[in-house]
Design an enzyme around this catalytic site. Sequence first.
Site, PDB file in Angstrom:
ATOM      1  N   ASN A 209     -18.548 -22.522  39.268  1.00 54.78           N
ATOM      2  CA  ASN A 209     -19.589 -23.433  39.760  1.00 54.78           C
ATOM      3  C   ASN A 209     -19.100 -24.868  39.650  1.00 54.78           C
ATOM      4  O   ASN A 209     -17.959 -25.112  39.269  1.00 54.78           O
ATOM      5  CB  ASN A 209     -20.898 -23.224  38.986  1.00 54.78           C
ATOM      6  CG  ASN A 209     -20.688 -23.453  37.507  1.00 54.78           C
ATOM      7  OD1 ASN A 209     -20.419 -24.564  37.074  1.00 54.78           O
ATOM      8  ND2 ASN A 209     -20.792 -22.390  36.713  1.00 54.78           N
ATOM      9  N   ASP A 278     -23.619 -16.060  35.268  1.00 56.26           N
ATOM     10  CA  ASP A 278     -24.496 -14.962  34.831  1.00 56.26           C
ATOM     11  C   ASP A 278     -23.839 -13.602  35.063  1.00 56.26           C
ATOM     12  O   ASP A 278     -24.177 -12.632  34.401  1.00 56.26           O
ATOM     13  CB  ASP A 278     -25.825 -15.028  35.596  1.00 56.26           C
ATOM     14  CG  ASP A 278     -26.665 -16.217  35.135  1.00 56.26           C
ATOM     15  OD1 ASP A 278     -26.652 -16.505  33.916  1.00 56.26           O
ATOM     16  OD2 ASP A 278     -27.310 -16.865  35.985  1.00 56.26           O
ATOM     17  N   LYS A 288      -2.929  -9.470  43.618  1.00 60.37           N
ATOM     18  CA  LYS A 288      -3.704 -10.222  44.609  1.00 60.37           C
ATOM     19  C   LYS A 288      -4.271  -9.281  45.671  1.00 60.37           C
ATOM     20  O   LYS A 288      -3.529  -8.470  46.249  1.00 60.37           O
ATOM     21  CB  LYS A 288      -2.789 -11.270  45.261  1.00 60.37           C
ATOM     22  CG  LYS A 288      -3.509 -12.166  46.225  1.00 60.37           C
ATOM     23  CD  LYS A 288      -2.573 -13.188  46.841  1.00 60.37           C
ATOM     24  CE  LYS A 288      -3.270 -13.880  47.993  1.00 60.37           C
ATOM     25  NZ  LYS A 288      -2.350 -14.666  48.801  1.00 60.37           N
ATOM     26  N   PHE A 322     -30.044 -26.062  28.391  1.00 56.59           N
ATOM     27  CA  PHE A 322     -30.237 -26.821  29.622  1.00 56.59           C
ATOM     28  C   PHE A 322     -30.753 -25.864  30.677  1.00 56.59           C
ATOM     29  O   PHE A 322     -30.560 -24.647  30.583  1.00 56.59           O
ATOM     30  CB  PHE A 322     -28.911 -27.437  30.084  1.00 56.59           C
ATOM     31  CG  PHE A 322     -28.656 -28.812  29.546  1.00 56.59           C
ATOM     32  CD1 PHE A 322     -28.414 -29.005  28.195  1.00 56.59           C
ATOM     33  CD2 PHE A 322     -28.657 -29.916  30.384  1.00 56.59           C
ATOM     34  CE1 PHE A 322     -28.173 -30.273  27.685  1.00 56.59           C
ATOM     35  CE2 PHE A 322     -28.415 -31.190  29.902  1.00 56.59           C
ATOM     36  CZ  PHE A 322     -28.183 -31.378  28.551  1.00 56.59           C
ATOM     37  N   LYS A 336     -37.263 -20.086  30.534  1.00 57.07           N
ATOM     38  CA  LYS A 336     -35.980 -19.944  29.806  1.00 57.07           C
ATOM     39  C   LYS A 336     -36.148 -20.366  28.350  1.00 57.07           C
ATOM     40  O   LYS A 336     -35.605 -19.729  27.446  1.00 57.07           O
ATOM     41  CB  LYS A 336     -34.890 -20.800  30.468  1.00 57.07           C
ATOM     42  CG  LYS A 336     -34.399 -20.179  31.764  1.00 57.07           C
ATOM     43  CD  LYS A 336     -33.397 -21.066  32.475  1.00 57.07           C
ATOM     44  CE  LYS A 336     -33.157 -20.527  33.873  1.00 57.07           C
ATOM     45  NZ  LYS A 336     -32.423 -21.426  34.740  1.00 57.07           N
ATOM     46  N   LYS A 340     -35.397 -17.423  25.666  1.00 54.27           N
ATOM     47  CA  LYS A 340     -34.167 -17.563  24.868  1.00 54.27           C
ATOM     48  C   LYS A 340     -34.466 -18.133  23.475  1.00 54.27           C
ATOM     49  O   LYS A 340     -33.548 -18.466  22.739  1.00 54.27           O
ATOM     50  CB  LYS A 340     -33.154 -18.432  25.620  1.00 54.27           C
ATOM     51  CG  LYS A 340     -32.814 -17.860  27.019  1.00 54.27           C
ATOM     52  CD  LYS A 340     -31.642 -18.548  27.682  1.00 54.27           C
ATOM     53  CE  LYS A 340     -31.520 -18.096  29.140  1.00 54.27           C
ATOM     54  NZ  LYS A 340     -30.223 -18.365  29.742  1.00 54.27           N
TER      55      LYS A 340
HETATM   56  O1  PMT Z   1     -21.079 -30.532  33.763  1.00 50.74           O
HETATM   57  P1  PMT Z   1     -21.751 -31.581  34.633  1.00 50.74           P
HETATM   58  O2  PMT Z   1     -21.055 -31.754  35.953  1.00 50.74           O
HETATM   59  O3  PMT Z   1     -21.993 -32.867  33.907  1.00 50.74           O
HETATM   60  O4  PMT Z   1     -23.199 -30.999  35.041  1.00 50.74           O
HETATM   61  C1  PMT Z   1     -24.210 -30.892  34.082  1.00 50.74           C
HETATM   62  C2  PMT Z   1     -24.981 -29.565  34.237  1.00 50.74           C
HETATM   63  C3  PMT Z   1     -25.709 -29.553  35.571  1.00 50.74           C
HETATM   64  C4  PMT Z   1     -24.024 -28.371  34.155  1.00 50.74           C
HETATM   65  C5  PMT Z   1     -25.994 -29.534  33.024  1.00 50.74           C
HETATM   66  O5  PMT Z   1     -26.850 -30.636  33.117  1.00 50.74           O
HETATM   67  C6  PMT Z   1     -26.811 -28.245  33.038  1.00 50.74           C
HETATM   68  O6  PMT Z   1     -27.865 -28.155  33.647  1.00 50.74           O
HETATM   69  N1  PMT Z   1     -26.328 -27.198  32.309  1.00 50.74           N
HETATM   70  C7  PMT Z   1     -26.896 -25.848  32.294  1.00 50.74           C
HETATM   71  C8  PMT Z   1     -26.465 -25.125  33.522  1.00 50.74           C
HETATM   72  C9  PMT Z   1     -26.975 -23.694  33.579  1.00 50.74           C
HETATM   73  O7  PMT Z   1     -26.194 -22.815  33.627  1.00 50.74           O
HETATM   74  O8  PMT Z   1     -28.252 -23.554  33.477  1.00 50.74           O
HETATM   75  P2  PMT Z   1     -28.989 -22.085  33.504  1.00 50.74           P
HETATM   76  O9  PMT Z   1     -30.355 -22.412  33.876  1.00 50.74           O
HETATM   77  O10 PMT Z   1     -28.244 -21.124  34.336  1.00 50.74           O
HETATM   78  O11 PMT Z   1     -28.882 -21.595  32.000  1.00 50.74           O
HETATM   79  C10 PMT Z   1     -29.909 -21.858  31.025  1.00 50.74           C
HETATM   80  C11 PMT Z   1     -29.280 -22.029  29.662  1.00 50.74           C
HETATM   81  O12 PMT Z   1     -28.693 -20.808  29.235  1.00 50.74           O
HETATM   82  C12 PMT Z   1     -28.171 -23.057  29.580  1.00 50.74           C
HETATM   83  O13 PMT Z   1     -28.306 -23.732  28.342  1.00 50.74           O
HETATM   84  C13 PMT Z   1     -26.904 -22.241  29.640  1.00 50.74           C
HETATM   85  O14 PMT Z   1     -25.834 -22.876  28.929  1.00 50.74           O
HETATM   86  C14 PMT Z   1     -27.315 -20.973  28.953  1.00 50.74           C
HETATM   87  N2  PMT Z   1     -26.628 -19.774  29.411  1.00 50.74           N
HETATM   88  C15 PMT Z   1     -26.779 -19.297  30.678  1.00 50.74           C
HETATM   89  C16 PMT Z   1     -26.175 -18.134  31.057  1.00 50.74           C
HETATM   90  C17 PMT Z   1     -25.369 -17.444  30.115  1.00 50.74           C
HETATM   91  N3  PMT Z   1     -24.774 -16.312  30.456  1.00 50.74           N
HETATM   92  N4  PMT Z   1     -25.226 -17.924  28.881  1.00 50.74           N
HETATM   93  C18 PMT Z   1     -25.831 -19.056  28.506  1.00 50.74           C
HETATM   94  O15 PMT Z   1     -25.698 -19.513  27.360  1.00 50.74           O
END
Ligand code: PMT
Length: 398
Positions: A209, A278, A288, A322, A336, A340
Amino acid sequence: MLKGKTVVVGVCGGIAAYKAVELVSRLKKLGADVHVIMTANAVKFVAPLTFRSICHNPVITDMFEEPKMWDIQHVSLAQKADLIVVAPATANIIGKVAGGIADDMLSTTIMAANSPVLFVPAMNDKMYENPIVQGNINRLASLGYLFMEPDTGLMACGTNGKGRFPSPEAIVDYVKGILSKKSDYEGLRILVTAGPTREPIDPVRYISNHSSGKMGYAVAKAALERGAFVKLVTGPVNITPPSGAEVVCVTSAIDMYNEVMKSYESFDVLVMVAAVADYRCASVSESKIKKSGDRFTVELVKNPDIAAELGKVKGDRVLVGFSAETDNLLENAALKLASKNMDMIVANDVTVEGAGFGVDTNIVKFIKRDGSSIDLPIMSKEDVAHRILDEVLSIGKG
Ligand code: PMT
């Protein structure tokens, strides 16, 4: 504003030495106890009396001046200083300190200092760009010395380029920033995830991403500035980690999961900024994959959710996540937060200009476990990071 702070201003021999007079004057007006050390070349540009009249302290120009005070002075000023500002900093003083040379009062004081040292380089643009000077700057920066970027423009030598002394006003702002730093995270340990993960398809392709790591690195930097021990578990990014953090580079979500779960127990605060994939490929091809047919299907399986796993075992630790959303920001983030078991979630709508991936700013909403929320305007990722850390402390105390 700077009352009770001792600032040592080291003035080197360059035409910008006269601008250091205004710098000293501004620091003095803000209440700082200002001491000036001038190099032998600096006194050829400005008379020590000028600085003495402004800072109301003796100006040190010579280590061996009678009465011979240097042996105590270099230690006493170095120990007394809350900050040493070398302005203007010539290529010579930067090179001397980088090379471990202490042969006059300024270099000796810098070597013996406990305080932060800020260099404000000012020199001809070609000198500034010289790889030797840049190498010395990088070496000192990696050791924790601070540098202000010179301005770009017309210089005294007639050339136009990068190397101009910044305005005394800008230097004072920088100084205020350094001296007003909080140390409210001293003794705390914070684990931060940052950046994207990469999920391989074959040896040359992956799913990922747009995360640049800027937001997560800003959290790590802010925590370091406030005195925390910081572990930064980072996916692949192109930015430099803040110096002083324990940095572990990982690639896939499983790597990140293993690294976090291995060490989370010894941390007080867990901030999950990483954009973790995810899903990963059900199987990764060893060679490849060759082009064939019009369609190609990849089967994906779920990755472990690091934040959710931490939520199950976190105990008293503060867990912040986040939420990167493109729609229904608050509803999705609140779901979330609850699922979580987070203490707070930082929601950002990544479709809005100035927010989310890649940019230097963010627009976020904090949602807390008790249902309360805080809406923040657009601000730098550094400022967002500090606001997160402020909230974490209030959660911890609550
Ligand atoms: O890195 P930058 O370019 O500065 O951009 C910042 C950002 C957009 C990445 C940041 O601000 C942000 O939003 N980070 C979380 C991105 C994300 O994956 O969000 P989510 O809604 O998919 O996940 C929710 C939370 O679960 C997050 O805290 C994530 O770290 C966590 N997660 C998600 C999936 C997973 N398998 N394990 C996790 O720990």
